[in-house]
Design a protein around this motif. Structure first.
Motif, PDB file in Angstrom:
ATOM      1  N   ILE A 165       6.931  -0.854   2.659  1.00 44.69           N
ATOM      2  CA  ILE A 165       6.765  -1.419   1.325  1.00 44.69           C
ATOM      3  C   ILE A 165       7.718  -0.727   0.355  1.00 44.69           C
ATOM      4  O   ILE A 165       7.787   0.503   0.310  1.00 44.69           O
ATOM      5  N   ILE A 166       8.438  -1.533  -0.401  1.00 39.92           N
ATOM      6  CA  ILE A 166       9.318  -1.021  -1.449  1.00 39.92           C
ATOM      7  C   ILE A 166       8.971  -1.741  -2.747  1.00 39.92           C
ATOM      8  O   ILE A 166       8.111  -2.623  -2.762  1.00 39.92           O
ATOM      9  N   ASP A 167       9.614  -1.371  -3.829  1.00 38.12           N
ATOM     10  CA  ASP A 167       9.304  -1.978  -5.127  1.00 38.12           C
ATOM     11  C   ASP A 167       9.544  -3.485  -5.140  1.00 38.12           C
ATOM     12  O   ASP A 167       8.847  -4.222  -5.819  1.00 38.12           O
ATOM     13  N   GLU A 168      10.541  -3.943  -4.386  1.00 39.44           N
ATOM     14  CA  GLU A 168      10.880  -5.359  -4.381  1.00 39.44           C
ATOM     15  C   GLU A 168      10.086  -6.166  -3.356  1.00 39.44           C
ATOM     16  O   GLU A 168      10.339  -7.351  -3.179  1.00 39.44           O
ATOM     17  N   SER A 169       9.145  -5.555  -2.674  1.00 37.98           N
ATOM     18  CA  SER A 169       8.367  -6.265  -1.656  1.00 37.98           C
ATOM     19  C   SER A 169       7.495  -7.331  -2.289  1.00 37.98           C
ATOM     20  O   SER A 169       6.866  -7.109  -3.331  1.00 37.98           O
ATOM     21  N   SER A 170       7.431  -8.456  -1.612  1.00 30.28           N
ATOM     22  CA  SER A 170       6.586  -9.546  -2.098  1.00 30.28           C
ATOM     23  C   SER A 170       5.132  -9.272  -1.718  1.00 30.28           C
ATOM     24  O   SER A 170       4.860  -8.471  -0.814  1.00 30.28           O
ATOM     25  N   PRO A 171       4.195  -9.928  -2.376  1.00 29.05           N
ATOM     26  CA  PRO A 171       2.778  -9.739  -2.016  1.00 29.05           C
ATOM     27  C   PRO A 171       2.499 -10.103  -0.553  1.00 29.05           C
ATOM     28  O   PRO A 171       1.644  -9.493   0.089  1.00 29.05           O
ATOM     29  N   VAL A 172       3.231 -11.061  -0.015  1.00 31.81           N
ATOM     30  CA  VAL A 172       3.051 -11.438   1.392  1.00 31.81           C
ATOM     31  C   VAL A 172       3.498 -10.294   2.302  1.00 31.81           C
ATOM     32  O   VAL A 172       2.815  -9.960   3.283  1.00 31.81           O
ATOM     33  N   ASP A 173       4.635  -9.677   1.973  1.00 31.66           N
ATOM     34  CA  ASP A 173       5.122  -8.540   2.764  1.00 31.66           C
ATOM     35  C   ASP A 173       4.155  -7.362   2.709  1.00 31.66           C
ATOM     36  O   ASP A 173       3.912  -6.694   3.713  1.00 31.66           O
ATOM     37  N   VAL A 174       3.613  -7.116   1.532  1.00 29.19           N
ATOM     38  CA  VAL A 174       2.644  -6.027   1.361  1.00 29.19           C
ATOM     39  C   VAL A 174       1.399  -6.311   2.194  1.00 29.19           C
ATOM     40  O   VAL A 174       0.877  -5.428   2.888  1.00 29.19           O
ATOM     41  N   ALA A 175       0.922  -7.550   2.156  1.00 28.79           N
ATOM     42  CA  ALA A 175      -0.271  -7.927   2.917  1.00 28.79           C
ATOM     43  C   ALA A 175      -0.032  -7.788   4.420  1.00 28.79           C
ATOM     44  O   ALA A 175      -0.904  -7.290   5.147  1.00 28.79           O
ATOM     45  N   LEU A 176       1.144  -8.203   4.908  1.00 28.41           N
ATOM     46  CA  LEU A 176       1.456  -8.076   6.332  1.00 28.41           C
ATOM     47  C   LEU A 176       1.542  -6.615   6.755  1.00 28.41           C
ATOM     48  O   LEU A 176       1.067  -6.230   7.822  1.00 28.41           O
ATOM     49  N   TYR A 177       2.162  -5.794   5.907  1.00 29.55           N
ATOM     50  CA  TYR A 177       2.271  -4.365   6.212  1.00 29.55           C
ATOM     51  C   TYR A 177       0.891  -3.714   6.265  1.00 29.55           C
ATOM     52  O   TYR A 177       0.586  -2.954   7.191  1.00 29.55           O
ATOM     53  N   GLU A 178       0.051  -4.027   5.289  1.00 25.89           N
ATOM     54  CA  GLU A 178      -1.295  -3.452   5.264  1.00 25.89           C
ATOM     55  C   GLU A 178      -2.132  -3.940   6.446  1.00 25.89           C
ATOM     56  O   GLU A 178      -2.915  -3.183   7.005  1.00 25.89           O
ATOM     57  N   ARG A 179      -1.947  -5.199   6.827  1.00 25.03           N
ATOM     58  CA  ARG A 179      -2.670  -5.733   7.981  1.00 25.03           C
ATOM     59  C   ARG A 179      -2.241  -4.998   9.253  1.00 25.03           C
ATOM     60  O   ARG A 179      -3.071  -4.644  10.097  1.00 25.03           O
ATOM     61  N   TRP A 180      -0.928  -4.771   9.401  1.00 30.76           N
ATOM     62  CA  TRP A 180      -0.424  -4.068  10.571  1.00 30.76           C
ATOM     63  C   TRP A 180      -0.944  -2.633  10.608  1.00 30.76           C
ATOM     64  O   TRP A 180      -1.382  -2.156  11.656  1.00 30.76           O
ATOM     65  N   GLU A 181      -0.893  -1.950   9.472  1.00 29.32           N
ATOM     66  CA  GLU A 181      -1.377  -0.554   9.402  1.00 29.32           C
ATOM     67  C   GLU A 181      -2.864  -0.462   9.736  1.00 29.32           C
ATOM     68  O   GLU A 181      -3.282   0.424  10.474  1.00 29.32           O
ATOM     69  N   ARG A 182      -3.670  -1.348   9.207  1.00 34.75           N
ATOM     70  CA  ARG A 182      -5.114  -1.344   9.466  1.00 34.75           C
ATOM     71  C   ARG A 182      -5.383  -1.607  10.943  1.00 34.75           C
ATOM     72  O   ARG A 182      -6.195  -0.922  11.569  1.00 34.75           O
ATOM     73  N   SER A 183      -4.694  -2.593  11.491  1.00 32.37           N
ATOM     74  CA  SER A 183      -4.864  -2.906  12.901  1.00 32.37           C
ATOM     75  C   SER A 183      -4.448  -1.727  13.773  1.00 32.37           C
ATOM     76  O   SER A 183      -5.117  -1.418  14.765  1.00 32.37           O
ATOM     77  N   ASN A 184      -3.373  -1.048  13.415  1.00 28.62           N
ATOM     78  CA  ASN A 184      -2.915   0.114  14.173  1.00 28.62           C
ATOM     79  C   ASN A 184      -3.950   1.238  14.130  1.00 28.62           C
ATOM     80  O   ASN A 184      -4.292   1.817  15.160  1.00 28.62           O
ATOM     81  N   ARG A 185      -4.445   1.548  12.939  1.00 28.62           N
ATOM     82  CA  ARG A 185      -5.457   2.615  12.807  1.00 28.62           C
ATOM     83  C   ARG A 185      -6.704   2.301  13.624  1.00 28.62           C
ATOM     84  O   ARG A 185      -7.225   3.162  14.344  1.00 28.62           O
ATOM     85  N   LEU A 186      -7.205   1.075  13.514  1.00 32.36           N
ATOM     86  CA  LEU A 186      -8.418   0.699  14.235  1.00 32.36           C
ATOM     87  C   LEU A 186      -8.199   0.717  15.742  1.00 32.36           C
ATOM     88  O   LEU A 186      -9.073   1.165  16.496  1.00 32.36           O
ATOM     89  N   SER A 187      -7.046   0.242  16.192  1.00 33.13           N
ATOM     90  CA  SER A 187      -6.768   0.210  17.626  1.00 33.13           C
ATOM     91  C   SER A 187      -6.671   1.612  18.206  1.00 33.13           C
ATOM     92  O   SER A 187      -7.229   1.889  19.269  1.00 33.13           O
ATOM     93  N   VAL A 188      -5.960   2.503  17.532  1.00 32.82           N
ATOM     94  CA  VAL A 188      -5.838   3.883  18.005  1.00 32.82           C
ATOM     95  C   VAL A 188      -7.216   4.545  18.036  1.00 32.82           C
ATOM     96  O   VAL A 188      -7.579   5.208  19.016  1.00 32.82           O
ATOM     97  N   MET A 189      -8.002   4.352  16.992  1.00 28.61           N
ATOM     98  CA  MET A 189      -9.336   4.936  16.935  1.00 28.61           C
ATOM     99  C   MET A 189     -10.217   4.383  18.061  1.00 28.61           C
ATOM    100  O   MET A 189     -10.917   5.136  18.740  1.00 28.61           O
ATOM    101  N   PHE A 190     -10.166   3.084  18.281  1.00 33.73           N
ATOM    102  CA  PHE A 190     -10.974   2.461  19.318  1.00 33.73           C
ATOM    103  C   PHE A 190     -10.592   2.981  20.697  1.00 33.73           C
ATOM    104  O   PHE A 190     -11.460   3.297  21.512  1.00 33.73           O
TER     105      PHE A 190
END
Length: 106
Positions: free
Chosen positions: A15-40
């Motif tokens: 995420i950078i200052d010029e990131s669109s809300p869609v890019d931010v949402a995709l990045y956050e979705r990927w990060e959340r999925s990664n954290r949950l998968s590693v924890m699981f």
């Protein structure tokens, strides 16, 4: 809950200052999925496997490390497990429940 999203999709750009809300949402979705998968995975794998695999931040790296660990020590691990399985007796354990739990973990 899409926890396999991180396995199916590559990491989104940071995420950078010029990131669109869609890019931010995709990045956050990927990060959340990664954290949950590693924890699981860390919760569900045996402590023997967990101790022999290095710590990883990304689930793909963790899965690769687990896979590599089994490729390199397949016969050694099988031999060790057979020895543990055959040497554990009910008399060495305090109770039936503990015996069953130890057999399950082998």
């Amino acid at each position: 809950m899409d926890i396999d999203y991180v396995i199916r999709k590559d990491k989104s750009p940071a995420i950078i200052d010029e990131s669109s809300p869609v890019d931010v949402a995709l990045y956050e979705r990927w990060e959340r999925s990664n954290r949950l998968s590693v924890m699981f995975i860390k919760i569900k794998i045996s402590t023997v496997i967990h101790g022999s695999v290095d710590q990883h931040e990304k689930v793909r790296d963790l899965l690769k490390a687990i896979d590599d660990q089994f490729i390199t020590s397949d016969k050694t691990l099988a031999s060790t497990l057979i020895m543990k399985f055959s040497s554990l007796r009910l008399t060495n354990v305090k109770g039936v429940r503990e015996y069953i739990m130890k057999m399950r973990d082998i």
